[in-house]
Structure formats: C-alpha cells, structure tokens
Write a protein that holds these residues in place. Structure first.
Motif, PDB file in Angstrom:
ATOM      1  N   PHE A 164     -82.190  -3.302  78.717  1.00 46.80           N
ATOM      2  CA  PHE A 164     -82.175  -4.758  78.866  1.00 46.80           C
ATOM      3  C   PHE A 164     -82.248  -5.122  80.331  1.00 46.80           C
ATOM      4  O   PHE A 164     -81.584  -4.507  81.179  1.00 46.80           O
ATOM      5  CB  PHE A 164     -80.887  -5.338  78.266  1.00 46.80           C
ATOM      6  N   THR A 165     -83.058  -6.113  80.650  1.00 46.28           N
ATOM      7  CA  THR A 165     -83.073  -6.734  81.972  1.00 46.28           C
ATOM      8  C   THR A 165     -82.831  -8.221  81.781  1.00 46.28           C
ATOM      9  O   THR A 165     -83.547  -8.879  81.021  1.00 46.28           O
ATOM     10  CB  THR A 165     -84.417  -6.519  82.684  1.00 46.28           C
ATOM     11  N   GLY A 166     -81.811  -8.747  82.458  1.00 46.58           N
ATOM     12  CA  GLY A 166     -81.490 -10.152  82.295  1.00 46.58           C
ATOM     13  C   GLY A 166     -80.167 -10.496  82.939  1.00 46.58           C
ATOM     14  O   GLY A 166     -79.706  -9.827  83.871  1.00 46.58           O
ATOM     15  N   SER A 167     -79.522 -11.520  82.414  1.00 53.91           N
ATOM     16  CA  SER A 167     -78.306 -12.041  83.029  1.00 53.91           C
ATOM     17  C   SER A 167     -77.108 -11.140  82.750  1.00 53.91           C
ATOM     18  O   SER A 167     -77.080 -10.378  81.781  1.00 53.91           O
ATOM     19  CB  SER A 167     -78.012 -13.445  82.505  1.00 53.91           C
ATOM     20  N   VAL A 168     -76.094 -11.284  83.595  1.00 54.06           N
ATOM     21  CA  VAL A 168     -74.868 -10.497  83.438  1.00 54.06           C
ATOM     22  C   VAL A 168     -74.155 -10.816  82.123  1.00 54.06           C
ATOM     23  O   VAL A 168     -73.786  -9.893  81.375  1.00 54.06           O
ATOM     24  CB  VAL A 168     -73.931 -10.711  84.647  1.00 54.06           C
ATOM     25  N   PRO A 169     -73.939 -12.095  81.760  1.00 52.32           N
ATOM     26  CA  PRO A 169     -73.226 -12.373  80.511  1.00 52.32           C
ATOM     27  C   PRO A 169     -73.926 -11.805  79.279  1.00 52.32           C
ATOM     28  O   PRO A 169     -73.280 -11.197  78.415  1.00 52.32           O
ATOM     29  CB  PRO A 169     -73.166 -13.906  80.467  1.00 52.32           C
TER      30      PRO A 169
ATOM     31  N   MET B 238     -79.019  -1.025  81.773  1.00 50.55           N
ATOM     32  CA  MET B 238     -78.807  -2.451  81.990  1.00 50.55           C
ATOM     33  C   MET B 238     -79.140  -2.801  83.438  1.00 50.55           C
ATOM     34  O   MET B 238     -78.476  -2.333  84.359  1.00 50.55           O
ATOM     35  CB  MET B 238     -77.346  -2.822  81.705  1.00 50.55           C
ATOM     36  N   GLU B 239     -80.188  -3.599  83.626  1.00 48.36           N
ATOM     37  CA  GLU B 239     -80.515  -4.104  84.958  1.00 48.36           C
ATOM     38  C   GLU B 239     -80.215  -5.586  84.935  1.00 48.36           C
ATOM     39  O   GLU B 239     -80.982  -6.379  84.393  1.00 48.36           O
ATOM     40  CB  GLU B 239     -81.990  -3.819  85.288  1.00 48.36           C
ATOM     41  N   LEU B 240     -79.068  -5.953  85.524  1.00 43.59           N
ATOM     42  CA  LEU B 240     -78.550  -7.308  85.384  1.00 43.59           C
ATOM     43  C   LEU B 240     -78.660  -8.077  86.700  1.00 43.59           C
ATOM     44  O   LEU B 240     -79.242  -7.605  87.669  1.00 43.59           O
ATOM     45  CB  LEU B 240     -77.107  -7.249  84.888  1.00 43.59           C
TER      46      LEU B 240
ATOM     47  N   GLY C 175     -78.566  -1.438  89.681  1.00 41.97           N
ATOM     48  CA  GLY C 175     -77.375  -1.906  90.361  1.00 41.97           C
ATOM     49  C   GLY C 175     -76.111  -1.216  89.899  1.00 41.97           C
ATOM     50  O   GLY C 175     -76.131  -0.343  89.020  1.00 41.97           O
ATOM     51  N   ILE C 176     -75.017  -1.626  90.498  1.00 40.47           N
ATOM     52  CA  ILE C 176     -73.693  -1.101  90.170  1.00 40.47           C
ATOM     53  C   ILE C 176     -72.785  -2.284  89.828  1.00 40.47           C
ATOM     54  O   ILE C 176     -73.182  -3.437  89.931  1.00 40.47           O
ATOM     55  CB  ILE C 176     -73.097  -0.274  91.329  1.00 40.47           C
ATOM     56  N   GLN C 177     -71.584  -1.980  89.397  1.00 42.09           N
ATOM     57  CA  GLN C 177     -70.600  -2.987  89.009  1.00 42.09           C
ATOM     58  C   GLN C 177     -71.202  -3.928  87.955  1.00 42.09           C
ATOM     59  O   GLN C 177     -71.860  -3.480  87.024  1.00 42.09           O
ATOM     60  CB  GLN C 177     -70.089  -3.732  90.248  1.00 42.09           C
ATOM     61  N   ASP C 178     -71.021  -5.238  88.116  1.00 42.98           N
ATOM     62  CA  ASP C 178     -71.521  -6.172  87.108  1.00 42.98           C
ATOM     63  C   ASP C 178     -73.044  -6.276  87.087  1.00 42.98           C
ATOM     64  O   ASP C 178     -73.602  -6.905  86.187  1.00 42.98           O
ATOM     65  CB  ASP C 178     -70.942  -7.570  87.356  1.00 42.98           C
ATOM     66  N   SER C 179     -73.698  -5.672  88.046  1.00 42.83           N
ATOM     67  CA  SER C 179     -75.163  -5.739  88.093  1.00 42.83           C
ATOM     68  C   SER C 179     -75.836  -4.680  87.236  1.00 42.83           C
ATOM     69  O   SER C 179     -77.060  -4.572  87.256  1.00 42.83           O
ATOM     70  CB  SER C 179     -75.648  -5.633  89.543  1.00 42.83           C
ATOM     71  N   GLY C 180     -75.056  -3.911  86.497  1.00 41.22           N
ATOM     72  CA  GLY C 180     -75.669  -3.045  85.507  1.00 41.22           C
ATOM     73  C   GLY C 180     -75.358  -1.578  85.658  1.00 41.22           C
ATOM     74  O   GLY C 180     -74.507  -1.166  86.445  1.00 41.22           O
ATOM     75  N   MET C 181     -76.113  -0.782  84.900  1.00 38.64           N
ATOM     76  CA  MET C 181     -75.954   0.677  84.929  1.00 38.64           C
ATOM     77  C   MET C 181     -77.290   1.313  84.589  1.00 38.64           C
ATOM     78  O   MET C 181     -78.083   0.783  83.806  1.00 38.64           O
ATOM     79  CB  MET C 181     -74.875   1.134  83.934  1.00 38.64           C
TER      80      MET C 181
END
Length: 476
Positions: free
Chosen positions: A225-230, A248-250, A448-454
């Motif tokens: 998934f690529t999109g918003s954090v929520p 997850m790329e947030l 990203g890391i943290q809330d920005s994805g994994m």
C-alpha cells in the motif's frame, strides 16, 4: 482521446456492462472525462481465482522470460509517454511535462526489475557433517494485493507490478479511482507485451470495500500500500490479523536543513522547484524548512522570488509549471493550514489563497516563522505550502526535524563534510538527501520508518516483500 476506462481481469478488459460506475473529472476545469466501472463481488472473486491459477505456472517461468516482458513494457512506455502523460494531466492535474516525465522514468523501473529479477539468488550454507547439503532458497510468495494513490498514478503502480512480476508473483491492483487512466494504460501495455492472463489484474471500487475483501481472502499472501498514514495503519492491522506480509509506503512531513555554509541561492532555487512539483502533492515533498540564521535573508529572498515565479494553470496549457490540486477538499485543507498559521502569529509571505473559481487551484504559499505547534509544523500539508523557520545551531535543527513521528524523506544543504556526516547520522528518516535530490531511482530503496511505513520499494530490497525463504537440508 481520453483513455477508455475498464477493469482488467484474467486477460480481459471489462467495461461498464451494468456495473456501478463513477465519473472521472478534470481537476483544472471540472469537466467529466469518463466513467469508471467498479468491480462487483463476482469480479473480485474472478480476479482472485485468476491470480491464483496464474501463479502456479508463472512462478516457474524463467526470469529471462519475465524480464523480456518487462523490457517490452519499458519500450512501450517510452513510445507512448506523450499519450499516456496527456491523460494523466487530464485526470490528475500535473503539468504535461511532469506527467510525460513520470512515464519515461517508469520505463527505467521496468528495465531495472527485468535485470535484477535474474539475480534473486539463494545460497549454500556449509554443513557440519560431510553427508549433509544445506540450501537456502528464495521463492515467490504468491498472489499479491496492491493499492496505489492518485498523485503519481503511473509511478506508484509500476513499482509494485514490476517487483511482483519479476519475483514470480501474480498481482491484483486497485489503483486510484480519481486518476485511473495511467493504471489502465499499464494494463494495456502488459497485455500487448504478452503477459499471461491472470498475472496482472486491475480492479476499481469503493476503496475500503475492495481492500477489506482482498486482504481477507486466503488467496492473497502479500499486501502493498502507498498512501496516507491513517489508512496505512488500518490496512496494516487488517493484514496483520491474517498474518500477511506487508509493504507500507506512507506519508511524511519532510524536513529541510539549510546551513549557512551551503550554496544558498542554489539551494533555494532547487527547493522551490521541488516544493511545487505536482502542486506539492508528493509524499517526499519538502515541507518544514529550517534555515540557519546567517543564511536566512539570502535564502528567503531567493526562495520567495522563485515561489512567486511559479506559473499556475491547467496542466495541459503551455508554460504551466504548477497545476491544480487533485481534489476540491485539498483546496479547503490548504486554506485551513494558512488560517491556523496566521492565527498563531506566522506571516504569509507568498500566496495563501485560492486562485479563481474554476478548478482546484491554490497559490504557491510560503509561511514564515510559524510556531512549532502550528498545524503546518505538525501535519503533512500535501499541497503547495512551505513553512520556513530560522535556527541557530545544527543540533537544534536536527532535534526539531526529528520531533514528529514521521520518517520518510529529508533534505540538507551544507558545504561542510563534518556537518553532512552529523546530519546523515542524526536525521531519523528512511532517506536522507544532501545537496541534491537523489532518491527515487529504481536501483535505490525507497521507503520510510516510524509512522511513514515499513519495507522498501526499489533497490534489491524491493523483492524482500515478494519472496519467502525456504531452508532445504538433506542428508545422503
């Protein structure tokens, strides 16, 4: 002519035929461009069955054959970039040059994955006994479900499709309903390139309904998934409840640090051009600008000059350098960021308001000295709004850059190797760009890391989410 919109399931393009449809609009004019069919429950079941059936044979196809198809798609992307790019401009809004460039760059992703798919290696582990052979194999995980956003509709889709296909997986992709032409075009290119039916399937629908149904299916083994954090957190939780692999790329809220020993005018001009690319609707767009005090006046003079020089208009119009926002709701969101900053004592140096009454246009905006608790300093604007604040010492800037739970991309400009090392070691982000914008190439990991994805897309890391590890140990 605008793209004929359709589903693509088991090698067939399926149009309305009684399905629920939604209108697709041009964000610059409000004009209706076409009608997009939504997948029925039966369509989703057919896509799942087709992907599962195709996987049994595709997983054994030679990497050279997979690569040949990907290279063909790369060739077709280059040949049809102007046509595909024009349709991206019509339904997404970005300037034509940006849209055509997006398609051209994606051809490189096809070529790179075609080659790197030949290098998915296992290994032999030396045994402890002479009559034992130990092998570590990397095998395709299976059917993948992917969900891609509207801001870079060709780029975000091709990254996931190319990685899955090169790894030997099959994929069901739900693209962005607001800017669908690019994903339909991708399906046509793979179809023409000879991809077997069922390896790639494209569906559309109400986002949460489609994602929940696909992720819950036992056929799907991996979710991207690529999109918003929520939304990413919701999908990650759903996938986790079914023990499914995820990438997850947030979203992010990218900090910029400009030191007083940098090439100030060059940094300001580069950052202004990048900030307003795609009207700031970029997950890695620079948004929080930390400028060292001694460089403040020079930087702001050049940055505001460049920001005022941005030509806003319909993406299809000659000379346009920034198009509309993709949705009306984004215009309201930008106005809210500006109003909050103004109420908290910040100065609106450039822009700060909607442009015209037709289309979703908002002026390139520079906010000066908002406090750290202002919305623009806390939440990703995802639009053409930049917040600029001064700092004294580098450690202060790094601390403020790291103060949020996001960690996607970051930027810094300095002429000192010592400061550059301090920044790359101190910044908490998946990507750190120093003195240029070097991320996003197919051979480099993007994530990203943290809330920005994994997880990462691009680089050899891109295959990690599409492969499983199998140990084979045999005694003679």
């Amino acid at each position: 002519m605008y793209e004929t919109l359709s589903l693509y399931i088991d090698g067939e393009f399926l149009e309305g035929e009684g399905r629920v449809e939604q209108d697709v609009f041009d964000p610059a004019t409000g004009e209706r461009l076409g009608r997009l069919p939504h997948a029925s429950r039966a369509d989703l079941d057919r896509a799942l069955a087709a992907a599962q059936r195709a996987f049994e044979s595709w997983r054994t196809v030679s990497p050279m054959e997979r690569g040949a198809i990907l290279r063909k798609v790369g060739e077709l992307s280059r040949a049809r970039a102007k046509e595909i790019g024009r349709n991206i401009t019509l339904d997404q809004g970005k300037p034509l040059a940006e849209a055509v460039g997006e398609v051209m760059r994606c051809a490189d992703h096809c070529d790179w994955h075609a080659e790197e798919g030949r290098r998915i290696y296992g290994r032999v582990v030396p045994p402890r006994l002479p009559n034992v052979r130990q092998l570590v194999l990397r095998e395709p995980i299976g059917v993948c479900a992917a969900f891609t956003p509207w801001n870079f509709p060709y780029n975000q889709a091709i990254r996931k499709i190319a990685a899955a296909i090169a790894a030997g997986c099959t994929i069901i992709l739900k693209g962005p309903e607001d800017s669908p032409s690019a994903v339909v075009a991708i399906a046509r290119l793979f179809h023409e390139a000879g991809l077997p039916p069922g390896v790639l399937n494209v569906v559309w629908g109400v986002p949460h309904e489609v994602s929940e149904y696909l992720i819950a299916s036992p056929i799907v083994r991996k979710v991207s998934f690529t999109g918003s954090v929520p939304v990413g957190k919701q999908l990650a939780a759903l996938a986790g409840s079914h023990m499914k692999r995820i990438t997850m790329e947030l979203g992010g809220h990218s900090p910029v640090i400009v030191c007083d020993d940098a090439e100030i005018e060059r940094a300001a001009a580069m950052l202004a051009a990048f900030k307003f690319t795609n009207a700031g609707q970029v997950c890695v767009s620079p948004t929080r600008f930390f400028i060292q005090e001694k460089a403040w006046d020079r930087f702001m003079a050049r940055f505001t000059e460049a920001s005022r020089g941005v030509k806003v208009g319909a993406g299809i119009a000659p000379g346009t350098t920034m198009g509309p926002l993709a949705h009306a709701r984004r215009v309201s969101a930008m106005a809210d960021f500006v109003q909050d900053a103004r109420e908290r004592g910040a100065r609106i140096e450039v822009g700060g308001e909607r442009i015209g009454d037709t289309g979703h246009f908002f002026a390139p905006t520079v906010i000066v000295a908002p406090p750290d608790d202002a919305r623009i300093m806390q939440s990703e604007p995802f639009g053409p709004v930049a917040a600029c604040v001064p700092f004294k010492e580098l450690d202060e800037a790094i601390g403020r850059a790291n103060s949020l739970p996001y960690g996607l991309s970051s930027y810094a400009f300095t002429g000192s190797s010592k400061r550059a090392l301090r920044i790359q070691n101190g910044i908490e982000a998946g990507m750190v760009n120093i003195n240029h914008f070097g991320q996003g190439l197919p051979e480099l990991p993007f994530g990203g890391i943290q809330d920005s994805g994994m997880g990462s897309e691009g680089g050899t890391e891109t295959f990690d989410g599409y492969l499983v590890t199998k140990l084979v140990t045999q005694m003679d």
